[in-house]
Design a protein around this motif. Structure first.
Motif, short mmCIF file in Angstrom:
data_model
loop_
_atom_site.label_atom_id
_atom_site.label_comp_id
_atom_site.label_asym_id
_atom_site.label_seq_id
_atom_site.Cartn_x
_atom_site.Cartn_y
_atom_site.Cartn_z
N LEU A 1 -72.42 -3.77 113.49
CA LEU A 1 -71.12 -3.19 114.13
C LEU A 1 -70.34 -3.54 112.69
N VAL A 2 -70.48 -4.65 112.28
CA VAL A 2 -69.53 -4.75 110.92
C VAL A 2 -69.49 -3.78 109.93
N HIS A 3 -70.97 -3.50 109.54
CA HIS A 3 -71.31 -2.66 108.54
C HIS A 3 -70.92 -1.14 109.06
N ALA A 4 -71.12 -1.05 110.30
CA ALA A 4 -70.60 0.48 110.77
C ALA A 4 -69.34 0.49 110.71
N TYR A 5 -68.55 -0.36 110.96
CA TYR A 5 -66.88 -0.35 110.81
C TYR A 5 -66.41 -0.20 109.64
N LYS A 6 -67.12 -0.77 108.53
CA LYS A 6 -66.51 -0.78 106.95
C LYS A 6 -66.89 0.41 106.32
N TYR A 7 -68.04 1.14 106.75
CA TYR A 7 -68.79 2.11 105.78
C TYR A 7 -69.21 3.52 106.86
N ARG A 8 -69.22 4.55 105.99
CA ARG A 8 -69.56 5.66 106.65
C ARG A 8 -71.06 5.87 106.21
N ASP A 9 -71.76 6.42 107.33
CA ASP A 9 -73.21 6.41 107.26
C ASP A 9 -73.46 7.78 106.50
N GLU A 10 -74.72 8.18 106.38
CA GLU A 10 -75.24 9.39 105.51
C GLU A 10 -74.84 10.57 106.16
N ASN A 11 -74.43 10.59 107.39
CA ASN A 11 -73.89 11.99 108.06
C ASN A 11 -72.39 11.98 108.01
N GLN A 12 -71.77 11.26 107.17
CA GLN A 12 -70.17 11.12 107.03
C GLN A 12 -69.43 10.85 108.23
N VAL A 13 -70.25 9.95 109.04
CA VAL A 13 -69.54 9.44 110.32
C VAL A 13 -68.79 8.21 110.04
N LYS B 1 -62.11 4.65 104.74
CA LYS B 1 -61.27 3.57 105.10
C LYS B 1 -61.03 2.65 103.96
N ILE B 2 -59.86 2.06 103.94
CA ILE B 2 -59.70 0.93 102.81
C ILE B 2 -59.24 -0.36 103.53
N VAL B 3 -59.83 -1.54 103.41
CA VAL B 3 -59.73 -2.75 103.83
C VAL B 3 -58.96 -3.53 102.94
N ILE B 4 -57.60 -4.12 103.29
CA ILE B 4 -56.99 -4.74 102.42
C ILE B 4 -56.53 -5.98 103.15
N THR B 5 -56.79 -7.07 102.52
CA THR B 5 -56.25 -8.58 102.93
C THR B 5 -55.30 -8.95 101.99
N SER B 6 -54.15 -9.56 102.63
CA SER B 6 -52.99 -9.97 101.75
C SER B 6 -52.21 -11.02 102.48
N ASN B 7 -51.32 -11.73 101.58
CA ASN B 7 -50.35 -12.87 102.07
C ASN B 7 -49.15 -12.26 102.14
N THR B 8 -48.52 -12.49 103.19
CA THR B 8 -47.24 -11.69 103.57
C THR B 8 -45.95 -12.23 102.59
N SER B 9 -46.41 -13.27 102.44
CA SER B 9 -45.20 -14.20 101.47
C SER B 9 -45.31 -13.56 100.11
N SER B 10 -46.71 -13.28 99.72
CA SER B 10 -46.90 -13.13 98.49
C SER B 10 -46.58 -11.31 98.45
#
Length: 457
Positions: free
Chosen positions: A108-120, A143-152
């Motif tokens: 599930l994590v892999h499917a959420y983060k990346y597209r498969d070979e069928n561009q899904v 998809k672009i996954v960004i993690t950040s600190n609000t104060s920074s």
């Protein structure tokens, strides 16, 4: 002054930059408020996944999606799978046959983060304890996954904004300085030119500006030329005035000395006949001094146009004829060869008879006094196109070319006027009287042949 102008221009540039920054900030706030409002905007893939929840219900303990939800999936080129707590697929809509029927947490994590070979691209959501997975086939979707600190982020944004403001101000100062130097340089030159004119330096600037201030520099050059001519004329008049004052002082000393001497003699024991003789001499000297001062006053008033003319309609022909008769009736000139001729009997002009008489007599007396007694003087009057033309000509000694241009100048005596009494103002007064009447005087002379004076009224 130069740096003052440059500073003002820089201040204007800085104010402009500040206003631009302020306007940009206002625009950014408006856009932020607009996009933060409740208005609907084109949904992203994540928003689309979440909005599908409105079409999902549970029937007999099984999750189902409505027809509207299926239509939405078809429009977005997407499919849906329902999952239980163990990751097993318990239902689907439009899912391809190759879609998995079971998902581990890692899958599930892999499917959420990346597209498969069928561009899904896969998105996971939950609604009322119903977990569902949405696959969207779109090669342009990423998809672009960004993690950040609000104060920074806040600190970074503040630092970035401060750096941008400083950089913008530095750029504005540099550009403003360059442009101010370019634009204020001709202004500084103008100030220098005006200062030069103030200091009576009338030199023409050879470096003409070809930009915005071109016409101003041309006008300054014209002003310099005019002031230069006026200064030369002033110096010339000042020199002539000084010469006249010197001549008048010299001429006044002689009669004053005579008056003083004869006055002292009158105080001594002398005969009655000598007293009468000395009194006559004193009277003559006094009359000469009065005439000198009167001529000076008259020429000054004429030059400054402060002499009001008492104009009267006068027959120029009879007026000039009577002048010639008066000269012939004078015992001094009664035997002179003077003739008068007129091509017409009557020609009326509006003149000040007193001043005009003095002007014409000055010309006539000059012709008689400055020539030999055998000189022939001819005076004539004619009409040319409505203009009265008075011609006074003689066959006397004439005037040298060097003296001719200066005959009408005040305080000037020619080389052929030695030992001749007079104030030296007669010709200047005569010329000024004619010009005060709106007329013109032309003087022509040839040495040894004679002189002609042409007066046009």
């Amino acid at each position: 002054m130069r740096w003052k102008l440059t500073g003002r221009f820089l201040m204007a540039i800085l104010c402009t930059v500040f206003c631009v920054i302020l306007v940009n900030a206002i625009i950014a706030l408006v856009f932020y408020a607009y996009y933060s409002s409740g208005e609907e905007h084109p949904a992203s893939a994540t928003d689309f996944t979440r909005t599908l929840a409105r079409y999902i219900t549970e029937v007999d303990g099984e999750p189902v999606i409505s027809d509207k939800g299926i239509a939405a999936l078809e429009e977005r080129n997407a499919w849906l799978q329902f999952l239980d707590d163990n990751g097993n697929v318990i239902g689907n809509a439009l899912a391809p046959a190759t879609a998995p029927v079971h998902y581990t947490p890692v899958e599930l994590v892999h499917a959420y983060k990346y597209r498969d070979e069928n561009q899904v691209s896969t998105f996971v959501a939950e609604h009322n304890d119903i977990m569902y997975l949405v696959g969207i086939q779109d090669r342009n979707l990423s998809k672009i996954v960004i993690t950040s600190n609000t104060s920074s982020i806040t600190q970074f944004t503040a630092q970035l904004a401060l750096i941008m403001i400083i950089v913008d101000l530095l750029i504005a100062i540099i550009i403003g300085f360059i442009f101010s130097s370019f634009l204020t340089k001709p202004i500084y030159r103008m100030i220098e030119r005006i200062r030069m004119l103030k200091n009576r330096n009338f030199a023409v600037d050879s470096k003409h500006s070809r930009g915005l201030y071109r016409s101003i520099f041309h006008n300054l050059d014209d002003v310099a030329e005019s002031l230069k001519l006026q200064e030369e004329e002033r110096r010339k008049l000042e020199q002539m005035r000084n010469e006249w004052v010197s001549n008048v002082s010299h001429d006044m000393k002689t009669p004053l000395a005579a008056i003083q001497g004869y006055a002292e003699l009158l105080q001594s024991n002398i005969s009655t006949s000598e007293q009468t003789e000395y009194a006559e001499i004193i009277e003559k000297k006094s009359v000469y001094m009065r005439e000198l001062l009167d001529d000076f006053t008259l020429t000054m008033r004429l030059r400054q146009q402060e002499m009001p003319l008492q104009l009267v309609d006068t027959n120029i022909v009879s007026f000039v004829r009577e002048l010639v008769i008066d000269v012939l009736n004078d015992a001094t000139f009664g035997e002179r060869n003077i003739t008068f001729n007129a091509s017409i009997d009557k020609l009326t002009k509006c003149i000040d008879t007193h001043l005009m008489k003095r002007a014409l007599l000055n010309f006539i007396y000059n012709a008689l006094v400055h020539n030999e007694e055998e000189v022939i003087l001819k005076v004539s009057v004619e009409e040319v196109g409505g203009t009265a033309v008075i011609h006074i000509r003689d066959n006397g000694k004439g005037i040298t070319k060097a003296d001719l241009p200066q005959v009408f100048e005040r305080y000037y005596r020619g080389t052929n006027t030695e030992n001749i009494k007079g104030t030296g103002l007669g010709m200047a007064i005569a010329r000024d009287v004619i010009q005060a009447h709106g007329g013109e005087v032309e003087l022509m002379s040839e040495l040894g042949i004679g002189t002609s004076v042409i007066i046009q009224l």
